[in-house]
Design a protein around this motif. Structure first.
Motif: not given
Length: 180
Positions: A133-154
């Motif tokens: 659960e913790k790993f999935n949560e961190q993965l989801n956070q990382a993916l969300a951050k990555l998406n956010q950064v990707s969106n910001e970059l775009n």
């Protein structure tokens, strides 16, 4: 000589007075010796009978003593055998009691081990679920951050160097989160 003796005996048998004279002569010549020999024979017979009686009594007493000793020995052996049997029965009972006790202890230990194993499995399952659960949560956070950064970059259209730095920071943050 034998003929003379037998003829003299025949003469004595035919004549009773000669017979009594001959008996008297025999008594005079051999009477004391005959009486002495008869007395010695009678004493010898009496002593022999006494010795046989004593020997018989002694033998009977020895036989009784041997019989009593054998009976005592047999009784002692029977007692020792009974004691040995009793001791063996006692040892067998002790061994059976000990075996029952060990069996009970093994069953109890087996039940305790099963319970401990079940508890350990449950604890491991809970830990794995928490970690997942913790790993999935961190993965989801990382993916969300990555998406956010990707969106910001775009949205910002940043150059490649800035993107590389940003991805490096995200990777470092993920490593730090995995270490915790």
């Amino acid at each position: 000589m034998a003929d003379k003796k037998s003829s003299a005996e025949n003469d004595v048998k035919n004549n009773p007075s000669q017979e009594s004279e001959l008996a008297s002569l025999r008594h005079i010549v051999f009477g004391a010796a005959k009486a002495d020999i008869e007395q010695q024979l009678q004493a010898l017979s009496q002593r022999t009978n006494e010795h046989f009686q004593k020997l018989e009594q002694h033998t009977a007493q020895q036989f009784k003593n041997m019989q009593a000793a054998m009976d005592d020995g047999f009784q002692q052996l029977a007692q020792q055998l009974a004691l040995a049997d009793q001791a063996q029965d006692q040892k067998a009972a002790e061994l059976n009691t000990y075996a029952d006790k060990l069996s009970s202890e093994l069953e109890l230990a087996d039940a305790n081990n099963k319970q401990e194993n079940d508890e350990l499995h449950n604890r491991l399952d809970k830990e794995i679920a928490l970690l997942t659960e913790k790993f999935n949560e961190q993965l989801n956070q990382a993916l969300a951050k990555l998406n956010q950064v990707s969106n910001e970059l775009n949205a910002n259209k940043t150059d490649r160097k800035t993107l590389a730095k940003l991805l490096s920071t995200v990777a470092t943050n993920l490593e730090i989160d995995d270490g915790e």
